[in-house]
Design a protein around this motif. Structure first.
Motif, PDB file in Angstrom:
ATOM      1  N   ALA A 196       0.832  -1.210   0.000  1.00 55.30           N
ATOM      2  CA  ALA A 196       0.000   0.000   0.000  1.00 55.30           C
ATOM      3  C   ALA A 196       0.868   1.262   0.000  1.00 55.30           C
ATOM      4  N   VAL A 197       1.930   1.246   0.804  1.00 50.99           N
ATOM      5  CA  VAL A 197       2.820   2.419   0.856  1.00 50.99           C
ATOM      6  C   VAL A 197       3.507   2.610  -0.488  1.00 50.99           C
ATOM      7  N   LEU A 198       4.003   1.526  -1.048  1.00 48.19           N
ATOM      8  CA  LEU A 198       4.705   1.623  -2.338  1.00 48.19           C
ATOM      9  C   LEU A 198       3.788   2.212  -3.411  1.00 48.19           C
ATOM     10  N   GLU A 199       2.543   1.777  -3.448  1.00 50.45           N
ATOM     11  CA  GLU A 199       1.642   2.235  -4.501  1.00 50.45           C
ATOM     12  C   GLU A 199       1.078   3.625  -4.236  1.00 50.45           C
ATOM     13  N   ASN A 200       0.956   4.011  -2.970  1.00 50.26           N
ATOM     14  CA  ASN A 200       0.193   5.222  -2.672  1.00 50.26           C
ATOM     15  C   ASN A 200       0.980   6.376  -2.065  1.00 50.26           C
ATOM     16  N   SER A 201       2.170   6.128  -1.541  1.00 50.50           N
ATOM     17  CA  SER A 201       2.888   7.243  -0.916  1.00 50.50           C
ATOM     18  C   SER A 201       3.297   8.250  -1.989  1.00 50.50           C
ATOM     19  N   PRO A 202       3.089   9.560  -1.697  1.00 54.42           N
ATOM     20  CA  PRO A 202       3.521  10.579  -2.659  1.00 54.42           C
ATOM     21  C   PRO A 202       5.007  10.922  -2.521  1.00 54.42           C
ATOM     22  N   HIS A 203       5.687  10.351  -1.535  1.00 51.14           N
ATOM     23  CA  HIS A 203       7.077  10.736  -1.276  1.00 51.14           C
ATOM     24  C   HIS A 203       8.039   9.697  -1.832  1.00 51.14           C
ATOM     25  N   ARG A 204       8.981  10.156  -2.668  1.00 52.90           N
ATOM     26  CA  ARG A 204       9.888   9.221  -3.341  1.00 52.90           C
ATOM     27  C   ARG A 204      10.721   8.419  -2.349  1.00 52.90           C
ATOM     28  N   GLU A 205      11.211   9.078  -1.297  1.00 54.43           N
ATOM     29  CA  GLU A 205      12.061   8.354  -0.336  1.00 54.43           C
ATOM     30  C   GLU A 205      11.275   7.289   0.422  1.00 54.43           C
ATOM     31  N   VAL A 206      10.017   7.578   0.705  1.00 51.81           N
ATOM     32  CA  VAL A 206       9.169   6.585   1.373  1.00 51.81           C
ATOM     33  C   VAL A 206       8.877   5.431   0.408  1.00 51.81           C
ATOM     34  N   GLN A 207       8.595   5.771  -0.842  1.00 51.12           N
ATOM     35  CA  GLN A 207       8.386   4.723  -1.860  1.00 51.12           C
ATOM     36  C   GLN A 207       9.617   3.819  -1.942  1.00 51.12           C
ATOM     37  N   ALA A 208      10.798   4.449  -1.920  1.00 57.43           N
ATOM     38  CA  ALA A 208      12.052   3.689  -2.013  1.00 57.43           C
ATOM     39  C   ALA A 208      12.156   2.703  -0.848  1.00 57.43           C
ATOM     40  N   ALA A 209      11.873   3.200   0.364  1.00 58.96           N
ATOM     41  CA  ALA A 209      11.945   2.332   1.551  1.00 58.96           C
ATOM     42  C   ALA A 209      10.928   1.197   1.444  1.00 58.96           C
ATOM     43  N   ALA A 210       9.733   1.505   0.922  1.00 56.98           N
ATOM     44  CA  ALA A 210       8.696   0.478   0.798  1.00 56.98           C
ATOM     45  C   ALA A 210       9.069  -0.547  -0.270  1.00 56.98           C
ATOM     46  N   CYS A 211       9.652  -0.084  -1.370  1.00 51.91           N
ATOM     47  CA  CYS A 211      10.010  -0.979  -2.471  1.00 51.91           C
ATOM     48  C   CYS A 211      11.109  -1.949  -2.025  1.00 51.91           C
ATOM     49  N   LEU A 212      12.168  -1.389  -1.441  1.00 51.95           N
ATOM     50  CA  LEU A 212      13.264  -2.225  -0.944  1.00 51.95           C
ATOM     51  C   LEU A 212      12.768  -3.106   0.201  1.00 51.95           C
ATOM     52  N   GLY A 213      11.940  -2.528   1.070  1.00 54.34           N
ATOM     53  CA  GLY A 213      11.407  -3.268   2.207  1.00 54.34           C
ATOM     54  C   GLY A 213      10.551  -4.443   1.758  1.00 54.34           C
ATOM     55  N   LEU A 214       9.723  -4.221   0.755  1.00 54.72           N
ATOM     56  CA  LEU A 214       8.857  -5.288   0.257  1.00 54.72           C
ATOM     57  C   LEU A 214       9.687  -6.403  -0.383  1.00 54.72           C
ATOM     58  N   ALA A 215      10.697  -6.013  -1.157  1.00 53.26           N
ATOM     59  CA  ALA A 215      11.577  -7.004  -1.783  1.00 53.26           C
ATOM     60  C   ALA A 215      12.259  -7.871  -0.708  1.00 53.26           C
ATOM     61  N   HIS A 216      12.789  -7.192   0.315  1.00 47.74           N
ATOM     62  CA  HIS A 216      13.417  -7.911   1.423  1.00 47.74           C
ATOM     63  C   HIS A 216      12.424  -8.830   2.120  1.00 47.74           C
ATOM     64  N   PHE A 217      11.249  -8.283   2.385  1.00 46.18           N
ATOM     65  CA  PHE A 217      10.224  -9.047   3.089  1.00 46.18           C
ATOM     66  C   PHE A 217       9.920 -10.340   2.330  1.00 46.18           C
ATOM     67  N   LEU A 218       9.692 -10.216   1.017  1.00 46.46           N
ATOM     68  CA  LEU A 218       9.327 -11.391   0.220  1.00 46.46           C
ATOM     69  C   LEU A 218      10.470 -12.406   0.217  1.00 46.46           C
ATOM     70  N   ASN A 219      11.693 -11.894   0.101  1.00 45.76           N
ATOM     71  CA  ASN A 219      12.855 -12.773   0.052  1.00 45.76           C
ATOM     72  C   ASN A 219      13.101 -13.454   1.407  1.00 45.76           C
ATOM     73  N   ASN A 220      13.011 -12.675   2.481  1.00 43.71           N
ATOM     74  CA  ASN A 220      13.165 -13.255   3.824  1.00 43.71           C
ATOM     75  C   ASN A 220      12.108 -14.319   4.081  1.00 43.71           C
ATOM     76  N   ARG A 221      10.894 -14.033   3.623  1.00 46.83           N
ATOM     77  CA  ARG A 221       9.798 -14.972   3.857  1.00 46.83           C
ATOM     78  C   ARG A 221      10.071 -16.304   3.157  1.00 46.83           C
ATOM     79  N   LEU A 222      10.621 -16.217   1.936  1.00 46.66           N
ATOM     80  CA  LEU A 222      10.947 -17.449   1.214  1.00 46.66           C
ATOM     81  C   LEU A 222      11.999 -18.266   1.957  1.00 46.66           C
ATOM     82  N   GLN A 223      12.985 -17.567   2.512  1.00 50.94           N
ATOM     83  CA  GLN A 223      14.038 -18.295   3.229  1.00 50.94           C
ATOM     84  C   GLN A 223      13.479 -18.958   4.479  1.00 50.94           C
TER      85      GLN A 223
END
Lengths: 291, 100
Positions: free
Chosen positions: A152-179
């Protein structure tokens, strides 16, 4: 032993980050004072001497249970003063305790406040420019709500730095979850722990998913982070691009089934050592640190 | 394990050079070889390339050089032993079958 160390490390991290956030606050209004009082209690940890593994585990359990209880009070505070800027802080604090180890539910209790906190954050505060730290933090967890929130943050935040944190965070989350899912597969006893912590349905649904496709999805978010937010600086000094590239290398070259990349160096006697010298033998490669 | 096709290889990521690592290895009474990964703690060339985030991190690599297990955090002796036994057997079998 390892579990305890990681847990303690996570606690130290929580304490320092929360303390830093607290120091930055300067709101004389009463909602902020109420928040500060809760935060003080959140950060109050019993000190005193080195603990045995068993004592440390008990201690971790106490801290988690205490903080999950306080999380509900943070949510109540946010609901009491929905228009006050402190509401965002209170909600982020409510979800700050992430079970990264993950400790079993009998020890740490349930995070009852999380779902409600995320609901309000997403509904009322998705435009906040302060959501970056919580996005980074959630990436180490496993809860279903974390994924929903990060998307939700990645798709809806108007702030680029917040989007960046959400994008990297989501990638990490998905990868950690797989491990973690791999661990569950390898150690069936963990399945019950995970089901208790995060819900049986959720776990079963994850286990039914195609692993290759799920890996591809994590990769795609790391790639998106490089492409759109590569230059954004991270708190540890690096950039989003550097961090995401390192993760992509790990996914593509350091996964089970891949040929191990060469390591070349010297051992403690100054003798040259190459990983490939051991071809023909089974190698247990142990990355260790005495610190 | 001496006569088996197996090796334990350490990579110390605390940032010591070989000389300092020697002291640590002796103090910890480690009997196997460890690579020195000089630099800041966890920031040496090997730790960076292998994207290390925590220790212990364990990889099991089979006799053909393929990563077969990866554990972030020790999974316990039983799990490690079972995994190694299976792969060592695999290595021994392939040695026998190989053309002389």
């Amino acid at each position: 032993m390892q579990r305890s160390l990681v847990g303690l490390l996570a606690l130290v991290l929580v304490l320092s980050v929360a303390a830093a956030r607290c120091a930055g606050q300067d709101q004389p209004a009463s909602p902020a004072d109420e928040y500060k009082a809760l935060l003080k209690e959140f950060n109050r940890a019993s000190g005193g001497g080195p603990l045995s593994d068993e004592e440390r585990t008990k201690f971790v359990g106490r801290v988690f249970q205490h903080r999950y209880k306080l999380a509900q009070k943070f949510v109540e505070l946010a609901e009491k003063y929905p228009a006050d800027p402190i509401a965002v802080d209170a909600l982020m604090q409510a979800v700050w305790q992430v079970n990264t180890t993950p400790w079993p539910v009998e020890l740490v209790g349930k995070d009852e406040a999380g779902p409600r906190a995320f609901e309000i954050l997403e509904r009322d505060h998705i435009n906040s420019d302060r959501l970056g730290p919580v996005c980074r933090r959630l990436s180490f967890g496993f809860c279903k709500e974390y994924e929903t929130f990060l998307r939700a943050v990645l798709e809806n935040s108007p702030h680029r730095e917040v989007q960046a944190a959400a994008c990297l965070g989501l990638a990490h989350f998905l990868n950690n979850r797989l491990q973690r899912l791999d661990l569950v597969k390898e150690q069936p006893a963990l399945a019950k722990e995970f089901a208790d912590l995060y819900g049986k349905e959720y776990l079963l649904e994850l286990q039914r998913r195609d692993r290759t496709a799920a890996t591809k999805e994590a990769e795609a978010f790391f790639e998106r982070a490089v492409e759109l937010y590569g230059d954004v600086k991270l708190p540890d000094g690096g950039t989003v691009s550097e961090k995401a590239q390192a993760e992509l290398f790990e996914i593509r070259r350091l996964a089970v089934g891949k040929e191990a990349p060469e390591i070349e160096g010297v051992d403690q006697d100054g003798q040259p050592l190459k990983l490939s010298d051991y071809r023909g033998k089974v190698v247990l490669l142990d990355f260790w640190s005495e610190a | 394990m001496k006569d088996k096709p197996f090796a334990l290889v350490g990579v110390n990521i605390a940032g010591h050079d070989a000389k300092d690592l020697k002291e640590v290895v002796e103090r910890e009474k480690l009997t196997w070889r460890s690579l020195a990964d000089a630099g800041a703690l966890g920031q040496g060339a090997i730790a960076t390339r292998w994207n290390l985030t925590s220790t212990p991190t364990l990889y099991v690599i089979d006799h053909r050089g393929v990563i077969r297990h990866k554990w972030l955090g020790a999974p316990g002796e039983k799990v490690i032993d079972a995994a190694l036994d299976k792969l060592i057997e695999e290595a021994e079998r392939s040695g026998k079958d190989a053309p002389k």
